[in-house]
Design a protein around this motif. Structure first.
Motif: not given
Length: 292
Positions: A121-150
């Motif tokens: 039923a929601f296939g058409p809605l998901d397809n519609a939301r995916s029509k506008l391809v999201r674009t990313f750039t290197p500025d959108d990416v950050t490098i973090r030192n992530v602590p371990p998480t249990r």
């Protein structure tokens, strides 16, 4: 031409965001065409040509998706309240529309959802939301030192069509343990492709951060850890059902150009805000690519 197309898509994206922000309002063509800055005489045809379904159908499905999520994942709201929020004048009208679309009454879906017709039923809605391809750039990416998480882990192995059942069990289990998302972070660790060639090989871990002893309470819960270290992090805001474009950008585009190397742990995400607690345009997730 590329710049013009991007501008056009941005105007259409404004419309989708406006619909998400105003699902409880009267979303008529005049208002929506004004948001997009398109002629109201052509807007509905432009919308249908872009997304593959009419404005009216899109709004119906968006409201029904929110209602179905509330039924499946939030037992605090009554069916009547959910029906009213979905734009129906009476619970009976909502029940008829819901049964016609999903083959179940709202109460039956709340107790035991049949996810296969739901996905169709929601296939058409998901397809519609995916029509506008999201674009990313290197500025959108950050490098973090992530602590371990249990974490406490509930594994999902097998057909992704049944993932909704695992999510319901996971939510119920963490509620019983007092592991609220506001105090205990939520992670998904992807151990397979989103749509593998064989659905039976689909594999993902639903995780909640906790330092406390784990009480399984009848569920198959494992203790584990998301390892610490350097990670490339890409934040996604809006429509976080499908984070594959973000993961592909990190793997395919960002990583080869960065000079970095991936560490031996799967790509994963932390879900920071959830639909329908917030509108779909506000749902937020961070995608992590572990680095050496």
């Amino acid at each position: 031409m590329t710049a013009a197309l991007q501008t056009y898509h941005a105007r259409m994206q404004r419309v989708l965001d406006h619909i998400d922000q105003h699902l409880d309002d009267d979303l008529d063509l005049d208002a929506l065409s004004s948001v997009a800055a398109f002629s109201k005489f052509h807007f509905h045809r432009q919308f249908t040509a872009t997304f593959g379904l009419s404005v009216h159908r899109y709004i119906q499905l968006a409201r029904m998706k929110r209602a179905s999520y509330r039924l499946a994942y939030s037992d605090a709201e009554s069916v009547t309240d959910i029906a009213m929020d979905a734009g129906y004048d009476a619970p009976d009208a909502f029940a008829r529309a819901f049964r016609q679309r999903f083959g179940q009454s709202p109460s039956s879906f709340r107790n035991s959802p049949d996810w296969e017709p739901w996905l169709v039923a929601f296939g058409p809605l998901d397809n519609a939301r995916s029509k506008l391809v999201r674009t990313f750039t290197p500025d959108d990416v950050t490098i973090r030192n992530v602590p371990p998480t249990r974490v406490a882990i509930m594994e999902h192995r097998g057909d992704p069509a049944t993932l909704g059942d695992t999510i319901r069990r996971f939510i119920a289990w963490r509620k019983a343990g007092g592991l609220h998302p506001s105090t205990n972070p939520t992670f998904n660790v992807w151990r397979s492709e989103r749509r593998p060639a064989s659905p039976s090989t689909y594999s993902t871990d639903l995780c909640v951060g906790t330092d406390q002893p784990i009480e399984a309470n009848g569920e198959d819960i494992k203790a584990g850890e998301i390892p610490g270290g350097r990670c490339a992090v890409l934040r996604v805001v809006g429509y976080t059902d499908n984070l594959e474009p973000a993961a592909l950008y990190l793997y395919r585009d960002w990583l080869p150009a960065s000079g970095e190397e991936a560490r031996d742990f799967p790509i994963y995400c932390q879900r920071l805000s959830f639909f329908p607690d917030v509108g779909e345009h506000e749902a937020t997730a961070d995608v992590f690519l572990p680095l050496k």
